[in-house]
Design a protein around this motif. Structure first.
Motif, PDB file in Angstrom:
ATOM      1  N   CYS A  67     -27.040  29.988 -20.885  1.00 52.96           N
ATOM      2  CA  CYS A  67     -28.296  29.380 -20.429  1.00 52.96           C
ATOM      3  C   CYS A  67     -29.200  30.392 -19.729  1.00 52.96           C
ATOM      4  CB  CYS A  67     -27.992  28.197 -19.512  1.00 52.96           C
ATOM      5  SG  CYS A  67     -27.241  28.661 -17.942  1.00 52.96           S
ATOM      6  N   CYS A  80     -20.801  30.074 -14.298  1.00 54.06           N
ATOM      7  CA  CYS A  80     -22.224  29.801 -14.173  1.00 54.06           C
ATOM      8  C   CYS A  80     -22.411  28.504 -13.394  1.00 54.06           C
ATOM      9  CB  CYS A  80     -22.851  29.679 -15.562  1.00 54.06           C
ATOM     10  SG  CYS A  80     -24.575  29.157 -15.515  1.00 54.06           S
ATOM     11  N   CYS A 138     -26.153  34.536 -17.273  1.00 47.43           N
ATOM     12  CA  CYS A 138     -25.283  33.728 -18.117  1.00 47.43           C
ATOM     13  C   CYS A 138     -25.670  33.939 -19.577  1.00 47.43           C
ATOM     14  CB  CYS A 138     -25.417  32.267 -17.720  1.00 47.43           C
ATOM     15  SG  CYS A 138     -24.550  31.149 -18.833  1.00 47.43           S
ATOM     16  N   SER A 143     -20.367  28.189 -17.777  1.00 47.75           N
ATOM     17  CA  SER A 143     -19.933  29.241 -18.690  1.00 47.75           C
ATOM     18  C   SER A 143     -19.266  30.386 -17.934  1.00 47.75           C
ATOM     19  CB  SER A 143     -21.140  29.781 -19.459  1.00 47.75           C
ATOM     20  OG  SER A 143     -20.806  30.960 -20.157  1.00 47.75           O
ATOM     21  N   CYS A 151     -24.165  25.766 -16.160  1.00 51.27           N
ATOM     22  CA  CYS A 151     -23.470  25.232 -17.328  1.00 51.27           C
ATOM     23  C   CYS A 151     -21.966  25.457 -17.279  1.00 51.27           C
ATOM     24  CB  CYS A 151     -24.055  25.840 -18.600  1.00 51.27           C
ATOM     25  SG  CYS A 151     -23.652  27.590 -18.812  1.00 51.27           S
TER      26      CYS A 151
HETATM   27 ZN   LIG Z   1     -24.973  29.105 -17.752  1.00 50.12          ZN
END
Ligand SMILES: [Zn+2]
Length: 44
Positions: free
Chosen positions: A7, A22, A4, A27, A25
């Motif tokens: 993070c 992800c 990612c 993402s 998070c």
């Molecule tokens: Zn992430």
């Protein structure tokens, strides 16, 4: 191996899957981890 971009959580899901996010998070931005990157931090 992908990670990612937010993070740096390792992505274990197939990157080719549509709508991948992800797990930590949420993402949708990832980058492919390359062994060559280690050269940038090589100290002498
Ligand atoms: Zn992430």
């Amino acid at each position: 191996m992908y990670k990612c971009a937010i993070c740096f959580e390792p992505i274990r899901t197939n990157i080719n899957t549509v709508g991948i996010q992800c797990e930590r998070c949420g993402s949708k931005i990832f980058y492919k981890e390359r062994p060559n990157v280690k050269k940038l931090v090589k100290a002498r």
